[in-house]
Design an enzyme around this catalytic site. Structure first.
Site, short mmCIF file in Angstrom:
data_model
loop_
_atom_site.label_atom_id
_atom_site.label_comp_id
_atom_site.label_asym_id
_atom_site.label_seq_id
_atom_site.Cartn_x
_atom_site.Cartn_y
_atom_site.Cartn_z
CB THR A 119 -1.12 -0.06 1.16
OG1 THR A 119 -1.78 -1.39 1.10
CG2 THR A 119 -2.01 1.37 1.11
CE LYS A 194 -5.33 -2.27 1.55
NZ LYS A 194 -4.06 -2.70 1.38
CE LYS A 270 -37.14 2.85 14.34
NZ LYS A 270 -36.34 1.81 15.34
#
Length: 305
Positions: A119, A194, A270
């Site tokens: 990475t 990525k 909600k």
């Protein structure tokens, strides 16, 4: 197995020279640089395949089991580049990726594909693709998702940034350890995908920590909550279940998904409101829940008028 006939250093091919692109897919020679926590199980799944495997790591103890299992070993990345058609790189960071690629380019034959699984920054992938071009080498920006569990199971997902031709050559190798290969664009696109995927992962982790603090303050056993979360996410798909549109723009009237999104908005607002009320009663800080409540309708694509 044919020898590399193309000259090095990106020079013009000699008459009759054959480039890697002419090689049979089943005979593609694989190389792997970086045999760490992720690289080792990925590379192990390439042992015994047609075309062979050559590996390299700075740690001799990481290379030794591969040599014993029949893989060739390279003394350095350049040696791997000289002996492989598709080279997989799984090293630590941008600096190491640059160093490895710089060492391989002069030794690689034209048509070689260098697939970077680390990475890194998207700009680094684009920079290396431009640097490799004059050598006739293609860069595949190919980060993976699935962690070391996916690597050991051979079920990683690959976000592949590469030309169509390079992607096709990569698939012949990646299939040994990947359960999903998605070409997302040219080099750089894989890393951008990525980073977006990891943003979801780690923000979801932060949300899980916030939910645990609320549950703990409310007297709920955290292991019980974790069992419920893992079970229901396995059924529904978790955060990925909401990723069903091709755009983040507001859903127009007539969009077939609009009714589903409106129903989801009502439930979320909600339940988030109830969770915020509980957090206030217990004096638990839940900033992610507040942000989610404020932005949910807009981000879902069905903002309030």
């Amino acid at each position: 197995m044919s020898e590399h006939a193309a000259p090095r250093n990106g020079g013009p091919a000699a008459p009759g020279a054959r480039e890697h692109a002419a090689k049979s897919v089943t005979a593609v020679r694989a190389g792997f640089v970086g045999l760490g926590q992720m690289g080792e199980p990925m590379a192990r799944r390439l042992l015994g395949r047609d075309g062979g495997l050559v590996v390299c790591d700075v740690r001799p103890e990481a290379v030794r089991p591969f040599a014993e299992a029949g893989a060739r070993t390279g003394a350095d990345p350049a040696a791997v580049a000289a002996a492989a058609d598709v080279i997989l790189v799984m090293v630590r960071d941008d600096a190491q990726v640059r160093e490895v690629v710089a060492a391989m380019l002069p030794a690689a034959a034209r048509g070689t594909v260098i697939a970077i699984h680390s990475t890194i920054a998207d700009g680094t992938a684009e920079e290396l693709a431009a640097r490799a071009g004059p050598y006739g080498v293609e860069i595949a920006d190919a980060p993976v998702s699935g962690g070391f569990m996916g690597a050991h199971e051979g079920n990683l997902a690959v976000m592949l940034g590469a030309s169509e031709a390079a992607a096709e050559r990569c698939r012949a190798v990646f299939g040994a350890w990947a359960g999903l290969i998605v070409r997302v664009g040219p080099p750089g696109a894989g890393t951008r995908a990525k980073l977006a995927r990891n943003l979801l992962q780690f923000v979801a982790f932060a949300a899980a920590f916030e939910a645990q603090r609320l549950a703990e303050a409310a007297g709920v056993h955290l292991r019980d909550l974790a069992r419920v979360v893992r079970h229901s996410d396995a059924v529904t798909g978790g955060p990925g279940a909401i990723m069903i549109r091709d755009t983040t723009a507001p859903a127009p009237e007539g969009d077939p998904l609009r009714d589903i999104l409106l129903h989801t908005r009502a439930l979320a607002e909600k339940d988030l409101s109830l969770a915020l009320d509980l957090a206030a009663d217990l004096d638990v800080d839940v900033p992610l829940a507040r942000i989610s409540r404020a932005r949910f309708a807009r981000d879902l694509g069905v903002p309030h008028p």
